[in-house]
Design an enzyme around this catalytic site. Structure first.
Site, PDB file in Angstrom:
ATOM      1  N   GLY A 305      39.215  39.264  39.322  1.00  0.00           N
ATOM      2  CA  GLY A 305      38.284  39.568  40.168  1.00  0.00           C
ATOM      3  C   GLY A 305      37.189  40.533  39.872  1.00  0.00           C
ATOM      4  N   SER A 306      36.742  41.032  40.726  1.00  0.00           N
ATOM      5  CA  SER A 306      35.461  41.958  40.549  1.00  0.00           C
ATOM      6  C   SER A 306      36.114  43.288  40.088  1.00  0.00           C
ATOM      7  CB  SER A 306      34.842  42.147  42.210  1.00  0.00           C
ATOM      8  OG  SER A 306      34.324  40.951  42.496  1.00  0.00           O
ATOM      9  N   VAL A 307      37.404  43.560  40.226  1.00  0.00           N
ATOM     10  CA  VAL A 307      38.053  44.675  39.507  1.00  0.00           C
ATOM     11  C   VAL A 307      37.561  44.968  38.174  1.00  0.00           C
ATOM     12  CG1 VAL A 307      40.146  45.942  38.893  1.00  0.00           C
ATOM     13  CG2 VAL A 307      40.038  45.021  41.039  1.00  0.00           C
TER      14      VAL A 307
END
Length: 588
Positions: A305-307
């Site tokens: 995801g946004s990591v």
């Protein structure tokens, strides 16, 4: 009517059968004494076992120390061993009684009627107790650090398990078996560092206390308790791991409290990228450490995801993509593909605000623009952050080539198909850590450590060294850098500011969970949707480092089976930070 001919044939058959039996008996007694039947039974040893009682003090397998050089208490336990014949030695029991916190009467009762030695191990028995018992030099009383049984769950995935596995043993060590250095029943590491370092740790024979007995079970006159051990004075070896047992307990307590049943955490030392703690759920059952679904999730790859926006941000900063228009804003009310409403209506945000609040549209737009000129830009910056190489320590050591600390580590994936680099929607999904992007928590923790220490990429160690029994070094695992280009100092500084802003900014995704902690946290959240169980299930991450201004720890926590509104990841991360801080305030 008698038939002499028939009698003759019967006699011949009888003689042949008798000869075969005698031949077989001779073969067993003279030839097969050490390897009888397909099970390779040592008949000599078995016959001796009938006349002696013994207790194994040490299976001969290598010991494990924590990073401070202390035997891992959760793996090796202080114990006092009392042989049954001590029930008749009142003076000895009186001396032992206060040391083991048992009355003389209780000790005598427990020894009465026993055939095997009595092993006492509990909170009353310490390493000092072991030393004091041995100082008494009482025949039949011994203090010893015994290996804890396999029921122990401390650092289960990091340490791993040992089992009897003849097939695996023959595959890995055929020459040792043929030379008689190890037996077919020798235990072998099957996972964790027990497996990774098995070539060093494998037993070369157990040490034990033995005494001969009469049929009644009483010690045979003239035979004292004897200590037997392998003749090699350099073994067993000791593996000095990187593990911090206090940090490991803190991590495991947090997982137990917030009930993350599928996921885990990796805690690294920022300076060295050494693993201080590693936890994975679910734990394997005692009966099968290799049970399906219970492998170490920290070495497997998952949707981040946004990591992964950290990689996109690094490319945008270093390629000077934003400098021509520093006040540019992005419509964060629009979705990832800029063609519909986003679930979160964030309005117009700058690049920095987009990072703090994790706006998908911003990073999808940026990566599409950057890749117009360079289709390999994502791979390049993932490599600069250490995400395209294996994170675990690998190198030539002793007589092993390409020795790996984490042989189970899976390779990260960014693009499944090079054709996706030409598809706008695929680029948009990749920019925010979806589609085919899969990374291991170990590599993400190492990326955070890389940023925290200024951009130098290092391999992640599980151990510092292997030591001979006499304390000299057999193998030394020096810190190693990951090859390849690194980010510029400027880009690293900008990434550090962005990661701090995720927590410090009032609208940042980490502000509510981490802004009140005693140590300032820098990091990035991540939520990746996946279609499991016929419903929406998410990978929920938080990856960061702390203290933000003087980094000491890099930490990743991930829940791999979370509901959309689940907050266990952030709660777990916050508790680990809080308790590490409190532990550091304790006097030594």
């Amino acid at each position: 009517m008698n038939n002499p001919k028939r009698h003759y044939y019967v006699l011949i058959v009888f003689s042949i059968v008798l000869a075969v039996l005698i031949g077989r008996l001779a073969h067993i007694q003279l030839v097969d004494t050490r390897s009888f039947s397909k099970y390779q039974v040592n008949l000599i040893e078995e016959s001796v076992k009938q006349r002696i009682h013994s207790i194994a003090l040490d299976d001969g397998r290598g010991k494990m120390q924590d990073r401070y050089g202390e035997l891992l208490a959760e793996v090796h336990e202080p114990s006092v061993i009392l042989f049954p014949f001590l029930k008749e030695d009142e003076d000895a029991l009186k001396k032992l009684s206060p040391l083991v916190n048992r009355s003389t009467f209780e000790l005598k009762s427990k020894l009465e009627g026993r055939k095997d030695p009595l092993v006492i191990k509990n909170e009353d028995i310490t390493r000092e107790t072991v030393e004091h018992v041995n100082d008494l030099m009482i025949q039949g009383a011994f203090g010893q650090m015994l290996s804890i049984n396999e029921e122990n769950t401390f650092a289960k995935h990091f340490i791993g398990s040992v089992r009897e596995n003849p097939g695996m043993l023959r595959e890995k060590y055929p020459e040792r078996i043929d030379k008689g250095l190890i037996s077919i029943s020798t235990k072998i590491g099957v996972n964790g560092i027990q497996a990774a370092f098995d070539p060093f740790l494998i037993s070369e024979g157990e040490s034990k206390l033995i005494y001969h007995v009469e049929q009644s079970g009483r010690p045979l006159f003239g035979f004292d308790v004897k200590y037997t051990a392998p003749s090699n004075p350099f073994y067993p070896v000791t593996l000095r791991t990187t593990l911090d047992p206090n940090a490991q307990r803190i991590v495991e307590d947090a997982f137990d409290q917030f009930k993350i049943t599928k996921g885990g955490a990796v805690l690294l030392d920022v300076d060295s990228s050494d693993v201080l703690a590693m936890s994975s759920r679910p734990l394997p059952p005692h009966s099968n450490p290799l049970a399906e679904g219970t492998a170490n999730k920290m070495l497997e790859t998952h949707f981040p995801g946004s990591v992964f926006k950290i990689v996109t941000a690094a490319a945008a900063i270093e390629e000077d993509h934003l400098s021509t228009d520093p006040d540019r804003v992005f419509d964060c009310s629009r979705n990832t593909y800029n063609e519909g409403q986003e679930q979160r209506d964030l309005g117009n945000l700058t690049f920095k605000e987009s990072f703090y609040q994790s706006c998908n549209n911003t990073f999808a737009t940026l990566l599409n623009e950057i890749m117009e000129n360079d289709k390999d830009i994502t791979d390049e910056y993932a490599a600069k952050l250490g995400l395209t190489a294996f994170s675990g320590w690998t190198g030539d050591v002793f007589h092993f080539e390409s020795f790996k600390h984490y042989p189970g580590e899976q390779p990260n994936v960014i693009w499944n198909d090079g054709q996706d680099k030409n598809v706008s929607r695929a680029i948009s999904q990749t920019a925010i850590g979806q589609l085919n992007v899969r990374v291991s928590p170990l590599s993400v923790a190492n990326m955070m450590a890389t940023i925290a220490r200024g951009g130098t990429k290092k391999q992640v160690r599980a151990a510092h060294s292997v030591l001979y029994k006499n304390g000299t070094t057999l193998a030394d695992f020096k810190e190693k850098e990951i090859a390849g280009d690194t980010l510029s100092r400027y880009t690293i500084k900008e990434l550090q500011k962005l990661l701090k802003g995720v927590v410090a900014d009032p609208n940042g995704t980490g502000h509510g969970s981490f802004s009140q902690l005693p140590w300032a946290v820098a990091g990035k959240s991540g939520t990746a949707e996946k279609g499991e169980k016929g419903q929406k299930v998410y990978n929920k991450w938080f990856a960061g480092y702390f203290p933000a201004d003087d980094p000491k720890y890099a930490l990743v926590v991930v829940d791999l089976d979370a509901a959309e509104t689940e907050t266990a990841t952030n709660k777990t991360f916050a508790q680990i930070v809080q308790q590490l801080y409190e532990a550091q305030q304790q006097p030594d």
